[in-house]
Design an enzyme around this catalytic site. Structure first.
Site, mmCIF file in Angstrom:
data_model
loop_
_atom_site.group_PDB
_atom_site.id
_atom_site.type_symbol
_atom_site.label_atom_id
_atom_site.label_comp_id
_atom_site.label_asym_id
_atom_site.label_seq_id
_atom_site.Cartn_x
_atom_site.Cartn_y
_atom_site.Cartn_z
ATOM 1 N N SER A 63 0.844 -1.225 -0.073
ATOM 2 C CA SER A 63 -0.104 -0.008 -0.167
ATOM 3 C C SER A 63 0.815 1.128 -0.015
ATOM 4 O O SER A 63 0.219 2.498 -0.492
ATOM 5 C CB SER A 63 -0.979 0.116 1.226
ATOM 6 O OG SER A 63 -2.090 -0.737 1.118
ATOM 7 N N LYS A 66 0.323 3.385 -2.864
ATOM 8 C CA LYS A 66 -0.682 4.344 -3.334
ATOM 9 C C LYS A 66 -0.319 5.770 -2.995
ATOM 10 O O LYS A 66 -0.875 6.631 -3.556
ATOM 11 C CB LYS A 66 -1.853 3.780 -2.259
ATOM 12 C CG LYS A 66 -2.473 2.490 -2.313
ATOM 13 C CD LYS A 66 -3.245 2.034 -0.892
ATOM 14 C CE LYS A 66 -3.680 0.820 -1.202
ATOM 15 N NZ LYS A 66 -4.364 0.351 -0.004
ATOM 16 N N TYR A 188 -3.325 -2.417 -10.302
ATOM 17 C CA TYR A 188 -3.261 -2.138 -9.047
ATOM 18 C C TYR A 188 -2.321 -3.199 -8.341
ATOM 19 O O TYR A 188 -1.325 -2.815 -7.507
ATOM 20 C CB TYR A 188 -4.745 -2.220 -8.127
ATOM 21 C CG TYR A 188 -4.617 -2.271 -7.032
ATOM 22 C CD1 TYR A 188 -4.506 -1.021 -6.163
ATOM 23 C CD2 TYR A 188 -4.871 -3.497 -6.103
ATOM 24 C CE1 TYR A 188 -4.443 -0.981 -4.684
ATOM 25 C CE2 TYR A 188 -5.089 -3.305 -4.714
ATOM 26 C CZ TYR A 188 -4.944 -2.305 -4.034
ATOM 27 O OH TYR A 188 -4.928 -2.461 -2.659
ATOM 28 N N TYR A 239 -4.620 3.767 8.122
ATOM 29 C CA TYR A 239 -6.008 3.295 8.044
ATOM 30 C C TYR A 239 -6.652 3.508 9.370
ATOM 31 O O TYR A 239 -6.541 4.712 9.869
ATOM 32 C CB TYR A 239 -5.999 1.742 7.868
ATOM 33 C CG TYR A 239 -5.091 1.349 6.758
ATOM 34 C CD1 TYR A 239 -5.784 1.641 5.462
ATOM 35 C CD2 TYR A 239 -3.954 0.749 6.764
ATOM 36 C CE1 TYR A 239 -5.129 1.629 4.373
ATOM 37 C CE2 TYR A 239 -3.270 0.589 5.560
ATOM 38 C CZ TYR A 239 -3.915 1.059 4.305
ATOM 39 O OH TYR A 239 -2.943 0.868 3.297
ATOM 40 N N VAL A 257 0.990 -3.654 3.956
ATOM 41 C CA VAL A 257 1.172 -5.114 4.506
ATOM 42 C C VAL A 257 2.602 -5.707 4.456
ATOM 43 O O VAL A 257 2.732 -7.043 4.975
ATOM 44 C CB VAL A 257 -0.204 -6.019 4.386
ATOM 45 C CG1 VAL A 257 -1.243 -5.273 4.791
ATOM 46 C CG2 VAL A 257 -0.193 -6.172 2.665
HETATM 47 O O1 DON Z 1 -4.965 -4.697 -1.782
HETATM 48 C C1 DON Z 1 -4.279 -5.119 -0.880
HETATM 49 O O2 DON Z 1 -5.004 -5.829 -0.088
HETATM 50 C C2 DON Z 1 -2.591 -5.155 -0.752
HETATM 51 N N1 DON Z 1 -2.204 -5.117 -1.999
HETATM 52 C C3 DON Z 1 -2.242 -3.805 0.098
HETATM 53 C C4 DON Z 1 -2.740 -3.505 1.171
HETATM 54 C C5 DON Z 1 -1.955 -2.999 2.077
HETATM 55 O O3 DON Z 1 -0.941 -2.887 2.011
HETATM 56 C C6 DON Z 1 -2.602 -2.433 3.364
HETATM 57 N N2 DON Z 1 -1.648 -1.810 4.118
HETATM 58 N N3 DON Z 1 -1.383 -1.785 5.391
#
Ligand code: DON
Length: 303
Positions: A63, A66, A188, A239, A257
């Site tokens: 993420s 983003k 994405y 978040y 993540v």
């Molecule tokens: O879309 C997803 O769930 C993952 N590619 C990214 C989620 C993420 O990194 C949330 N961060 N803490």
């Protein structure tokens, strides 16, 4: 500032926490990482970079990507993106579906998954290849041409991507996607699967510390747009733990993540910390603690 001594002190204080928390398991390919790893890097506004621990080891940026897709969409399209995505903290997990229906397919902010899918969709329309746009920017700003997506991670995420697909289809039903759902998801997943080190990401985040100026001296964002990206990072970048992150760290920050967190000290430096074990919100346990120690030792929070 003696960054090496500072980072060694931070690392010594938080290294034991790298064994706490859980590595993300919902993207199976992410499990194959060094579970107790820890690294931290700082790049100052002149591009001088320092690090300790596993600071040159690539990890999945997830993420954190983003932040860069939002910056590119703002640079190419100005404020238009805010008609399709909000900029309020969600108070919900990053992959939550419930809020979207109450709010008519307009995601709360660009850093929850639904919001990032909208930004990727816009970037796809603007560039014709959103994944390549993000990758090209990250290679240029990090000065590392070997930065690339990890195809195993992208494939793994696509194979287990029912929730992101649900979010995308749901928004499409409200007319909030311009491109076909499979195209948006592919770009994405590709941007999330990019592998970079703390060193690479600290350098790549430098434009946010330099108030919108890239490492070659050209401007990508106005001073005001840069302030806005940093503000959204502060309020939404971690978040439903963004309040606690602001309380403890007091900097704009964006987590992933994969265990990375990018944080910005406006006018001074960009920092990246990585440690893959996460808390229940999806933020790195040792990473948040390291940034907490960093701002406590330096007094460099934005507050
Ligand atoms: O879309 C997803 O769930 C993952 N590619 C990214 C989620 C993420 O990194 C949330 N961060 N803490």
């Amino acid at each position: 500032m003696d960054y090496d001594a500072l980072l060694h002190e931070v690392a010594a204080q938080v290294r034991p926490l790298a064994g706490q928390g859980q590595v993300s398991r919902y993207i199976p390919a992410l499990v194959a990482v060094e579970e107790d790893g820890f690294g931290i890097a700082v790049a100052d506004v002149d591009g001088e970079v320092h690090g300790v621990g596993d600071w040159e080891a690539p990890f999945s940026i997830q993420s954190i990507s983003k932040t860069f897709s939002l910056a590119l969409a703002l640079a190419l399209d100005g404020e238009g993106i805010w008609r399709r995505v909000g900029r309020e903290p969600s108070g919900d997990p990053f992959n939550s579906l419930v809020q979207l229906e109450y709010e008519n397919g307009i995601p709360r902010n660009p850093f929850i998954n639904a919001g990032a899918l909208v930004v990727t969709d816009r970037l796809q329309t603007l560039t014709g290849d959103a994944g390549a746009a993000v990758l090209g920017f990250l290679r240029a700003e990090s000065g590392n041409p070997s930065v690339a997506p990890d195809q195993d991670v992208a494939d793994s995420e696509a194979a287990h991507g029912d929730r992101n697909a649900a979010l995308a289809h749901f928004m499409a039903s409200y007319g909030n996607l311009e491109n076909p759902v499979p195209v948006v998801l592919e770009h994405y997943f590709r941007q999330c699967a990019i592998a970079m080190s703390c060193r690479d990401l600290a350098l790549a985040g430098g434009f946010l510390a330099r108030r919108g100026v890239r490492n070659d001296g050209s401007r990508i964002l106005t001073v005001s747009e840069t302030k806005r990206v940093n503000a959204v990072m502060l309020t939404c970048g971690t978040y439903d733990a963004a309040g606690d992150f602001a309380y403890r760290v007091g900097l704009p920050g964006k987590s992933g993540v994969g265990g990375g967190i990018l944080a910005i000290v406006p006018g001074r430096c960009a920092l990246c910390v990585w440690s893959p074990r996460l808390d229940s919100y999806g933020n790195s346990v040792a990473g948040v603690a390291a940034l907490d120690r960093f701002t406590t030792l330096t007094g460099w929070s934005v507050f």
